[in-house]
Design an enzyme around this catalytic site. Structure first.
Site, mmCIF file in Angstrom:
data_model
loop_
_atom_site.group_PDB
_atom_site.id
_atom_site.type_symbol
_atom_site.label_atom_id
_atom_site.label_comp_id
_atom_site.label_asym_id
_atom_site.label_seq_id
_atom_site.Cartn_x
_atom_site.Cartn_y
_atom_site.Cartn_z
ATOM 1 N N GLY A 292 2.779 0.544 38.648
ATOM 2 C CA GLY A 292 2.541 1.591 37.673
ATOM 3 C C GLY A 292 3.722 1.726 36.715
ATOM 4 O O GLY A 292 4.827 1.261 36.993
ATOM 5 N N CYS A 293 3.466 2.405 35.562
ATOM 6 C CA CYS A 293 4.498 2.496 34.524
ATOM 7 C C CYS A 293 5.653 3.387 34.966
ATOM 8 O O CYS A 293 6.807 2.973 34.984
ATOM 9 C CB CYS A 293 3.872 3.007 33.230
ATOM 10 S SG CYS A 293 2.910 4.518 33.442
ATOM 11 N N TYR A 294 5.339 4.631 35.332
ATOM 12 C CA TYR A 294 6.372 5.530 35.832
ATOM 13 C C TYR A 294 7.074 4.894 37.030
ATOM 14 O O TYR A 294 8.273 5.009 37.206
ATOM 15 C CB TYR A 294 5.741 6.824 36.347
ATOM 16 C CG TYR A 294 5.480 7.901 35.332
ATOM 17 C CD1 TYR A 294 6.505 8.393 34.531
ATOM 18 C CD2 TYR A 294 4.218 8.482 35.239
ATOM 19 C CE1 TYR A 294 6.256 9.440 33.641
ATOM 20 C CE2 TYR A 294 3.967 9.519 34.355
ATOM 21 C CZ TYR A 294 4.995 10.000 33.550
ATOM 22 O OH TYR A 294 4.757 11.033 32.699
#
Ligand SMILES: *[C@@H]1O[C@H](CO)[C@@H](O)[C@H](O)[C@H]1NC(C)=O
Ligand SMILES: *[C@@H]1O[C@H](CO)[C@@H](O)[C@H](O)[C@H]1NC(C)=O
Ligand SMILES: *[C@@H]1O[C@H](CO)[C@@H](O)[C@H](O)[C@H]1NC(C)=O
Ligand SMILES: *[C@@H]1O[C@H](CO)[C@@H](O)[C@H](O)[C@H]1NC(C)=O
Length: 876
Positions: A687-689
């Site tokens: 995921g990005c975060y």
């Protein structure tokens, strides 16, 4: 999957070949291959591809047809080319492990050491053709067994015809001058018969009827002309093999003065084996094994250590059988424990040589396992010290054996070992989940499955177990097989079984990541030494460089290509030197033209599961990208798997970020191990975060003491393209929206993957793309001295990484937008030196998704990791 398996036999065996074989096995590419067919592959052919089209010869058990090409590559007898690559498909090879085992076996020895085969006299009379064609097979694949035959039945037949009763004492033929003459005659006749039969099959064979065994009289008064072998002269045998001829021996011996003496063929074969120490010792007899005289059943395994004495007491064990068992026992006592003797019939010869599921009677010393729970129970601490030398840390003096033994003395442990301590397992039982602290085995223990025996005992005694292995361990595949879960970090793999509860697993992982030493490149070997206390030194890593192994184009299929990530990925592929999009699938966009892509005109399709399976089975796609919302990719992935092709799958959703590394590699190259991404069939894109946070925290993991908190703000593209308040410009204007205050899926992802609990509090801001992270990390008081030192730690940690940039200032989310890297800066240590704050920025759509996906695609396909990533768009 069908039971067809592959045996690859290659002088130049290497890991990449083995990997290919395993892949072939696991993908079942050969599931439709004809039963028992041979595939020869030219040794010089491209290593990265086993060319199954090369030469393909079907044979039925006995008759082997050879194409000219196969023969010409295997006929250069005596040269190194002889043992060219042979892939043999045999129906009856049962496990990958077996393949591995035999690969190790046959590639590790000189030609003379391959096998000693003792042929009972009756076989030459009754099964000559079968025997000859089996030997011909071995010869043609470049293997040279040493063959020694007997002639008992022929001698008896001839004596009986002359009205003479054959006379034995304890299975040894009493040999007077007349009998000796008959014996000699029969030996010469049978030897000639076998040699002739071989030559008719195009096999060069050399009769060696004397000159090998020197003997004294065994007991002249008792047995007369019977020899007791005192010396084996190897010259004639070696010369024969060197000249490319199978040596065919009789068991006749001579005294130093030249008197010919008769020797039991089993005994002579034993003496040969003693001298040559072959990998396989095979006694061919017509019964195909040792038959239990009482039950009439064939005995499949005799473990001498445990059964010998009992066996000799049995009333049916007498004469020849007794002599044979005694002889084999003496032989095996002398040979390495890895040796065994198989007694089989001729039809099973190939199976015996190439598989473990031997058909006849296998005799070995066996492995009685001994369980101990204190040091005093060991016969001597010296033997234990010797075994401990197999531990890489002990061998390299990082840990002294004395220190370890003292540590053991003060803890609760159980050890399992065989008698000679060739396999030693030490389980420490103080921890919540018992820990297999040392598992030290010699290669012969591995080859002989003692390791499996130890492991089944462990499984029986411990409901749950954890252990750590260096990822470059040669037996790592075995550990994956034995475990139910694993976690890779810094070159070490934590394995466990019997732990199902997620909290316990994350505790395990947490303890593991805290104690893993920084020496990721430590000696390759078996186990890491439990708790190393050398933390706080600055972690030094350099991004490993992997060779570019592929320059061919690859086809990419995008499933669910709609979202922002899909769009960015298409734009990246559009500029990539090797990737081409072959399919895009979306129900809503079916029929439309794929935008922002000008390598070819691609029209959105709505691929059905059957279409996907078909494409995969035709190998029409090299990489599948699942760009779907969470919880929908499973059936598409299933469809790909069903096609059993060679592709790689990358899942952009969160669905596979929590499964074992064995099934889905976690594609965060800067932190996870690149090798595992390169080798994975399935990659889960982080995921990005989660990417930004892990990169911002990882360098400090060893210092952390408490709960790090990540305050994160993302541009609203992070909330997806589907309309919602979180991407509604009106709501966001002059605003900041906190959401998912606890339990955000990325909180779990970051914690699981770092192996340390963190808190994550996400927000959405009014800009489109880019994430700003401010991370507060409590650390062990005083373990870091200054803010500068913090920055230094990050610099060292990411040394050589192209996409991670460490700066002094606080990075700005405005600058990261549209770029492909991660910028971390603003390092501050608080006054009491127990808390660090760092700031990270990442473009959620790029390094947070599409760029990272491309990195993983590049790694997976063997391209340069950064191929296709615009250099001017990497922030510096
Ligand atoms: C494999 O095993 C089966 C039964 O176990 C046997 O019928 C068959 O002949 C074997 N095949 C080969 C090639 O040895
Ligand atoms: C190895 O040992 C295990 C456990 O005793 C057994 O289940 C397995 O069949 C053995 N494998 C071979 C190849 O002997
Ligand atoms: C996926 O489905 C499961 C069960 O239906 C649900 O608990 C979970 O929250 C879903 N995950 C996501 C990320 O939507
Ligand atoms: C530094 O941070 C720690 C952990 O949050 C806190 O306990 C301590 O009071 C802080 N010290 C100062 C001087 O702010």
């Amino acid at each position: 999957m069908s039971s067809v398996n592959v045996l690859l036999y290659s002088k130049r065996f290497n890991v990449s070949k083995f990997r290919q074989v395993s892949q072939l096995l696991s993908r079942g590419r050969y599931s439709t291959a004809p039963k028992a067919s041979l595939v020869f592959s030219n040794e010089k052919s491209n290593d990265s591809q086993i060319n199954t089209q090369n030469t393909h010869i079907t044979f039925n058990n006995k008759k082997v047809g050879y194409s000219k090409r196969a023969l010409s590559s295997s006929n250069g007898v005596g040269t190194s080319g002889t043992r060219s690559t042979v892939i043999q498909l045999l129906n009856n090879i049962s496990t990958k492990r077996e393949v591995e085992q035999y690969l190790k076996y046959f590639t590790s020895v000189s030609q003379q050491q391959f096998a000693v085969i003792k042929v009972g006299g009756a076989i030459i009379s009754d099964n000559l053709q079968e025997l000859a064609s089996c030997l011909a097979f071995l010869y043609h694949v470049g293997l040279y067994p040493i063959v020694l035959h007997g002639t008992g039945p022929q001698v008896n037949g001839r004596l009986e015809a002359q009205g003479i009763e054959p006379d034995y004492i304890d299975g040894i033929r009493i040999t007077d001058e007349h009998t000796m003459a008959v014996v000699r005659e029969c030996f010469l006749e049978q030897n000639l018969k076998l040699v002739t039969a071989l030559e008719q099959l195009g096999v060069r064979a050399r009769p060696i009827t004397s000159g090998v065994f020197t003997a004294n009289y065994l007991d002249k008064d008792k047995y007369n002309l019977v020899g007791d072998i005192t010396k084996v002269n190897k010259d004639a045998i070696e010369a024969s093999i060197k000249a490319g001829a199978l040596p065919i021996l009789t068991s006749l011996a001579e005294t130093p003065a030249g008197q010919m003496l008769n020797v039991n063929a089993d005994v002579a074969a034993g003496e040969l084996a003693r001298v040559f120490e072959p990998l396989k010792i095979v006694y061919l007899n017509e019964k195909g094994g040792i038959i239990n005289g009482e039950t009439g059943e064939r005995i499949s395994m005799i473990n001498l250590d445990e059964e010998y004495e009992e066996l000799l007491k049995q009333s049916w064990v007498k004469y020849g059988t007794k002599l044979k068992i005694k002889e084999i026992k003496e032989l095996l006592d002398y040979l390495p424990r890895s040796s065994s003797v198989a007694i089989i019939n001729v039809q099973d010869l190939q199976k015996e040589l190439f598989t473990d599921s031997g058909a006849g009677t296998m005799i070995r010393r066996g492995y009685k396992l001994i369980k101990r729970s204190s040091l005093e129970e060991f016969p001597s601490s010296d033997s234990l010290r010797v075994a401990l030398q197999r531990d890489p840390d002990v061998a390299s003096n990082k840990l002294s054996a004395a220190t370890y033994l003292r540590e053991l003395e003060n803890s609760n442990f159980v050890s399992y070992s065989d008698e000679p301590l060739e396999a030693l397992a030490i389980v420490k039982t103080d921890e919540k989940i018992p820990k297999l602290d040392k598992f030290l085995c010699t290669s012969s223990a591995w080859l002989n499955n003692v390791t499996d025996n130890v492991f089944s005992t462990l499984k029986r005694d411990f409901k749950a177990l954890q252990w750590v292995v260096s990822e470059d361990d040669g037996n790592i595949a075995w550990h994956f097989d034995k475990s139910q879960g694993s976690y890779l970090k810094d070159g070490k793999v934590l394995f466990w079984y019997g732990v199902n509860d997620l909290n316990t697993i994350s505790e395990l992982i947490g303890d593991f990541t805290r104690t893993t030493t920084a020496s990721a490149n430590g000696p390759s070997g078996v186990f890491a030494a439990g708790q190393s206390k050398r933390s706080y030194s600055t972690v030094q890593r350099t991004a490993p460089k992997f060779e570019v192994t592929n320059k061919e184009k690859s086809r990419v299929a995008l499933i669910g290509a709609r979202g922002y990530t899909g769009r960015n990925l298409v734009a990246l592929i559009n500029q990539h030197p090797y990737f081409e999009i072959s399919h895009v699938s979306s129900r809503e966009l079916k029929g439309q033209k794929l935008a922002d892509y000008d390598k070819a005109e691609i029209i959105y399709d709505n691929l059905q599961l059957e279409d996907i399976t078909k494409l995969e089975s035709e190998n029409a796609v090299d990489v599948w990208i699942m760009a779907l919302p969470n919880n929908v990719s499973e059936k598409f992935i299933g469809a790909v798997q069903q096609g059993k092709g060679n592709s790689k799958i990358i899942d952009l959703s969160a669905d596979h970020r929590f499964v074992s590394e064995k099934e889905w590699a976690y594609g965060l190259p800067e932190i996870n191990n690149r090798e595992s991404i390169i080798n994975a069939k399935q990659i889960s894109n982080p995921g990005c975060y989660a990417t930004g946070s892990q990169l911002s925290i990882a360098p400090l993991l060893k210092y952390v003491d408490g709960l790090p908190t990540v305050f994160g703000v993302s541009g609203y593209s992070g909330a997806g393209a589907k309309p919602s308040p979180k991407n509604d410009i009106k709501v966001l204007s002059d605003n900041l929206i906190p959401y998912a205050l606890t339990n955000h899926i990325h909180e779990r992802e970051i914690s699981t993957r770092l192996g340390h609990e963190i808190a994550f509090i996400p927000h959405v801001g009014q800009w489109f793309q880019g994430i700003a992270l401010t991370v507060s990390i409590p650390i062990k008081k005083g373990s870091i001295e200054s803010s500068e030192q913090v920055q230094e730690i990050y610099k060292k940690f990411y040394e050589g990484e192209t996409l991670v940039h460490i700066i002094n200032d606080i990075p700005s989310v405005k600058d990261i937008s549209g770029t492909h890297g991660v910028v971390i800066g603003g390092f501050k240590l608080n006054d009491t030196k127990d808390r660090v704050v760092v700031c990270g920025t990442i473009d959620n759509l790029l390094k947070g998704a599409a760029t990272q996906c491309l990195q993983n695609m590049n790694l997976a396909m063997g391209y340069g990791e950064y191929d296709g990533i615009p250099k001017d768009k990497i922030i510096c």
